[in-house]
Design a protein around this motif. Structure first.
Motif, mmCIF file in Angstrom:
data_model
loop_
_atom_site.group_PDB
_atom_site.id
_atom_site.type_symbol
_atom_site.label_atom_id
_atom_site.label_comp_id
_atom_site.label_asym_id
_atom_site.label_seq_id
_atom_site.Cartn_x
_atom_site.Cartn_y
_atom_site.Cartn_z
ATOM 1 N N CYS A 133 37.467 39.227 35.971
ATOM 2 C CA CYS A 133 37.914 37.941 36.510
ATOM 3 C C CYS A 133 36.761 37.201 37.183
ATOM 4 O O CYS A 133 36.019 37.776 37.975
ATOM 5 N N CYS B 230 37.628 33.805 38.160
ATOM 6 C CA CYS B 230 38.304 32.760 38.932
ATOM 7 C C CYS B 230 38.644 33.287 40.319
ATOM 8 O O CYS B 230 38.951 32.525 41.226
ATOM 9 N N CYS C 8 40.571 40.358 34.579
ATOM 10 C CA CYS C 8 41.307 39.148 34.225
ATOM 11 C C CYS C 8 42.721 39.514 33.798
ATOM 12 O O CYS C 8 42.926 40.430 32.996
ATOM 13 N N HIS D 222 43.942 32.747 35.633
ATOM 14 C CA HIS D 222 43.058 31.548 35.595
ATOM 15 C C HIS D 222 43.726 30.387 34.849
ATOM 16 O O HIS D 222 43.424 29.232 35.112
HETATM 17 FE FE1 FES Z 1 40.565 35.227 36.871
HETATM 18 FE FE2 FES Z 1 41.234 35.313 34.278
HETATM 19 S S1 FES Z 1 39.324 34.769 35.128
HETATM 20 S S2 FES Z 1 42.471 35.793 35.992
#
Ligand code: FES
Length: 80
Positions: free
Chosen positions: A61, A63, A72, A76
């Protein structure tokens, strides 16, 4: 800084090696994503340290809003 910085709204693919220790950036300030580079100093954030259980490609991830960091989970896609 209450919320982490959204570094990018896409995960990044990395090669994890079994038994290696990693420190995932939780603040979003590191310029070495998805890994901690110490940029969280002065904030309340700390990196999430983990040991890879297997050698594999992982989608980390960037975000910083994943419900179960540090991988992830699609969160996001829900960000503005
Ligand atoms: Fe954070 Fe996908 S980049 S949940």
């Amino acid at each position: 800084m209450d919320l982490p910085k959204v570094y990018a709204k896409v995960p990044i693919a990395v090669e994890l090696k079994e038994g290696h220790k990693y420190a995932w950036c939780s603040c979003g300030l590191s310029e070495n994503q998805p890994w901690c580079n110490g940029a969280h100093k002065g904030t309340d954030f700390t990196p999430k340290v983990f040991v890879a259980e297997e050698t594999k490609t992982a989608y980390m991830c960037q975000c910083k809003a994943a419900k179960n960091p540090c991988f992830c989970d699609g969160t996001h896609k829900t960000l503005e």
